[in-house]
Write a protein that holds these residues in place. Structure first.
Motif, PDB file in Angstrom:
ATOM      1  N   LYS A  31       0.814  -1.218   0.000  1.00  0.00           N
ATOM      2  CA  LYS A  31       0.000   0.000   0.000  1.00  0.00           C
ATOM      3  C   LYS A  31       0.846   1.267   0.000  1.00  0.00           C
ATOM      4  N   TYR A  89      -5.362   3.650  13.968  1.00  0.00           N
ATOM      5  CA  TYR A  89      -5.706   3.448  12.567  1.00  0.00           C
ATOM      6  C   TYR A  89      -5.238   4.692  11.809  1.00  0.00           C
ATOM      7  N   PHE A 103      -5.137   5.071   6.023  1.00  0.00           N
ATOM      8  CA  PHE A 103      -5.301   3.620   5.950  1.00  0.00           C
ATOM      9  C   PHE A 103      -6.192   3.151   7.093  1.00  0.00           C
ATOM     10  N   PRO A 104      -7.485   3.476   7.059  1.00  0.00           N
ATOM     11  CA  PRO A 104      -8.369   3.128   8.174  1.00  0.00           C
ATOM     12  C   PRO A 104      -8.549   1.624   8.378  1.00  0.00           C
ATOM     13  N   ASP A 105      -8.109   0.820   7.408  1.00  0.00           N
ATOM     14  CA  ASP A 105      -8.198  -0.630   7.534  1.00  0.00           C
ATOM     15  C   ASP A 105      -6.920  -1.241   8.133  1.00  0.00           C
ATOM     16  N   VAL A 106      -5.917  -0.413   8.406  1.00  0.00           N
ATOM     17  CA  VAL A 106      -4.652  -0.886   8.975  1.00  0.00           C
ATOM     18  C   VAL A 106      -4.659  -0.579  10.465  1.00  0.00           C
ATOM     19  N   SER A 107      -4.512  -1.627  11.275  1.00  0.00           N
ATOM     20  CA  SER A 107      -4.490  -1.430  12.732  1.00  0.00           C
ATOM     21  C   SER A 107      -3.058  -1.577  13.237  1.00  0.00           C
TER      22      SER A 107
END
Length: 183
Positions: free
Chosen positions: A61, A164, A168-172
């Motif tokens: 990404k 987050y 990249f709100p889907d990456v924790s």
């Protein structure tokens, strides 16, 4: 009357190109050339460990650069970690510009005040959406977000939990992976 000479990014780059700064570990911040603290073993460890973790988290990404310059309007700092747009070939002719940067991370073992204030300001002024400072001694991380009028309106200091990234709100990202050091 005395005044401070402000250097432009072009001046600074010319000094680098001509070797004037070859024996100096420094960076340009708001037109001033600042000496950088020599990197100790512990700083290098925390930084490298963080880079490896973040590379895994944003794999495919983004690019994760370690201790390389970025070019801002009046500064050319060398953040410890820069998460930037792909592909890496974008940077064959220039360092990342603000529009190339997702977020920046500084690792502070002896430079906490400098990283929280002096380096934060130019990052906010050029619109870098997110900035994290890892406080090695405090085993915590300060997250700056929510740009307003050239500065970060939100500052949150964490010693654990999940962050987050804005882009990249889907990456924790587990804070402990960045601030906890094995004994």
């Amino acid at each position: 009357m005395r005044t401070l000479t402000k250097w432009s990014v072009a001046d600074y780059q010319h000094m680098r190109d001509f070797g004037i700064l070859d024996h100096r570990r420094c960076e340009l911040i708001n037109g001033e050339i600042w000496d950088m603290t020599p990197e100790g073993e512990f700083h290098r460890f925390v930084n490298h460990r963080g880079v490896n973790y973040l590379r895994e988290m944003v794999k495919g990404k983004a690019e994760v650069f370690e201790a390389h310059p970025i070019t801002l309007a009046e500064s050319e700092p060398e953040p410890d970690i820069a998460i930037v747009h792909r592909p890496d070939t974008r940077y064959l002719q220039h360092h990342p510009y603000p529009e190339d940067i997702y977020w920046l991370v500084e690792v502070a073992d002896t430079t906490l005040a400098y990283d929280l204030d002096t380096k934060r300001k130019p990052y906010g002024e050029v619109g870098i959406a997110e900035y994290w400072v890892i406080d090695v001694a405090g085993k915590q991380m300060t997250v700056f977000r929510d740009l307003r009028n050239g500065d970060y309106a939100m500052q949150n200091t964490l010693s654990d939990g999940i962050v987050y990234p804005v882009d990249f709100p889907d990456v924790s990202v587990e804070v402990r992976q960045l601030v906890s050091i094995p004994e």
